[in-house]
Design an enzyme around this catalytic site. Structure first.
Site, PDB file in Angstrom:
ATOM      1  N   ASN A 147      34.944   3.667  75.805  1.00  0.00           N
ATOM      2  CA  ASN A 147      33.802   4.245  76.522  1.00  0.00           C
ATOM      3  C   ASN A 147      33.737   3.808  77.979  1.00  0.00           C
ATOM      4  OD1 ASN A 147      32.982   1.632  76.082  1.00  0.00           O
ATOM      5  ND2 ASN A 147      31.354   2.144  74.648  1.00  0.00           N
ATOM      6  N   ARG A 285      26.047  -6.123  81.269  1.00  0.00           N
ATOM      7  CA  ARG A 285      25.254  -6.859  80.293  1.00  0.00           C
ATOM      8  C   ARG A 285      23.999  -7.407  80.957  1.00  0.00           C
ATOM      9  NH1 ARG A 285      27.541  -4.324  77.129  1.00  0.00           N
ATOM     10  NH2 ARG A 285      28.863  -5.005  75.406  1.00  0.00           N
ATOM     11  N   HIS A 333      20.201   1.153  76.017  1.00  0.00           N
ATOM     12  CA  HIS A 333      21.654   1.007  76.149  1.00  0.00           C
ATOM     13  C   HIS A 333      22.360   2.249  75.571  1.00  0.00           C
ATOM     14  CE1 HIS A 333      25.199  -2.062  75.720  1.00  0.00           C
ATOM     15  NE2 HIS A 333      25.571  -0.933  76.304  1.00  0.00           N
TER      16      HIS A 333
END
Ligand code: NDP
Length: 404
Positions: A147, A285, A333
């Site tokens: 991805n 992150r 997310h």
């Protein structure tokens, strides 16, 4: 027979989709560095189906059960009495996605006496205590590249949304307004801006390539230099420190993994290096950033905008301050879990399982930990240690608080 515990995000509130917005789901033939897309012996899903939620089961049930294995699928992963904790003691394999991570802390790894492998259906295995996995000789694998380009597209969307003030302008229309001055008083052109990426790996380099035609001046900071030909082609400036990159950039995007070396790299001190009114985009992150320092920087105007889709912990508690801070373009997310990406990482997870059960080597590019040490791609991109501290807070999220 093995027991596989698969932790996936909840189904849509409207139920598992009976049909989709499109009939097909185009896929690239190969990744740019020559790596092939996942090559399992078979798949039991149609690319374009929703696979990452509980009912989607990553398309694994038929394969696992027809080979005599047991599959447990749940979204219950945090807090006392979670299904994950209940199922762990005799689990052989745990699978989860970074979007809805099963935080595999040292305590959980210790409790899972039979555990042999933890698979990240996606990229980024920071939700596993890698140190504990090494010490217990548990293999950790992820689906490298699956991805990366999907995320790079989200980075581009986020940069443009912030710089051009897209989201507030869209809100004015929905509220019945025609408030051009309100919209454009924070709107600029991306052209001619200095844009820098922290890390120029698969995502970072793709972002640089996508930015190049916009007429931006491009910068990157990475431990290793890109090939000279690439630096020339994209007219890149390499930086050896975040300070030097941040001082010249109008937009900074974070594209490095979370590990003990990178945790909290954006903090009160490093935010002072940024130009006043810089934009920060983080799809890597949440823990790369000090949560409260980001809020203060937006409130003071040190940052003009912050966007991305990664939080800590995940799911973010309902009162997480990034939900309400000014000038943000956050989403849950989602960047790496488009339907297109799901087809690739579900196939990659199947490939990893086939290799494991048939005693064939897992591709080097999928390995993070093996044989008690960082291995394959993990040896290149991660450092030893643990970045899962504080993950228990994920239990504070309550889905029932939100209406459809
Ligand atoms: P890559 O492994 O291709 O790239 C990571 C890059 O980070 C490498 O170039 C590595 O450099 C660099 N790096 C590591 N540590 C540092 C450091 N201390 N300072 C500067 N650079 C560093 O991975 P991807 O590009 O595919 O993914 C990157 C990260 O993005 C993932 O680890 C994950 O956290 C996140 N991600 C997010 C997704 C989402 O859905 N939002 C989906 C996919 C990934 P080196 O050459 O030194 O190893």
């Amino acid at each position: 027979m093995a027991k596989v515990v698969c932790v996936l995000y909840d189904d849509p509130v409207t139920g598992y989709p009976p049909k989709y917005a499109r009939d097909d789901c185009p896929q690239p033939a190969i990744y740019p560095d020559g790596q092939t897309l996942p090559t399992p012996k078979g798949i039991d899903f149609k690319p374009g189906e929703l696979l990452g939620c509980v009912s989607g089961e990553l398309g694994l049930r038929k394969y696992l059960e027809s080979n005599g294995h047991k599959l447990v699928v749940t979204s219950s992963k945090d807090g006392a009495g979670s299904v994950l904790d209940r199922e762990l003691p005799d689990a052989d394999i745990v699978i989860s996605q970074p979007f809805w991570p099963a935080y595999m802390t040292a305590e959980r790894i210790a409790k899972a006496k039979n555990l042999k492998m933890i698979v990240t259906a996606g990229i980024g295995s920071d939700h596993t205590d890698l140190q504990a996995a090494m010490e217990r000789n548990v293999t950790v694998a992820e689906v490298t590249y699956c991805n990366s380009h999907a995320v790079a597209e989200h980075v581009m969307m986020s940069i443009l949304a912030l710089v051009r003030n897209y989201l507030p302008s869209n809100d004015w229309v929905k509220r019945g307004g025609w408030n051009i001055a309100d919209c454009v008083s924070r709107s600029y052109d991306l052209e001619a801006m200095n844009v820098g990426t922290v890390a120029a790996g698969r995502i970072g380099l793709r972002v640089l390539r996508l930015l190049h035609p916009f007429g931006t001046k491009l910068h990157y900071m990475d431990r290793y230099r890109l090939p000279e030909a690439v630096e020339k082609e994209l007219n890149l400036t390499h930086h050896t420190s975040l300070e030097s990159l941040a001082k010249v950039c109008d937009v900074v995007t974070l594209n490095c993994p979370l590990h003990p070396e990178t945790e909290n790299m954006i903090n009160e001190k490093s935010l002072k290096w940024f130009k006043r009114g810089a934009y920060l985009v983080n799809t890597a992150r949440g823990k790369l950033c000090d949560r409260d320092a980001i809020v203060r920087a937006l409130e003071s105007g040190q940052l003009a905008g912050y966007a991305g889709d990664v939080w800590f912990p995940q799911p973010a508690p309902n009162d997480h301050p990034w939900r309400t801070m000014p000038h943000h373009g956050m989403t849950p997310h989602i960047s790496g879990t488009s339907l297109s990406a799901q087809a690739r990482y579900a196939a990659g997870t199947r490939e990893i399982l086939e290799c494991f059960f048939e005693n064939r080597p897992i591709r080097d590019e999928y390995l993070i930990v093996q044989g008690g040490k960082l291995a394959g791609v993990g040896a290149h991109s991660y450092s030893k240690g643990n970045a899962t501290g504080g993950s228990a807070e994920a239990a504070q999220f309550k889905r029932e608080k939100i209406k459809a």
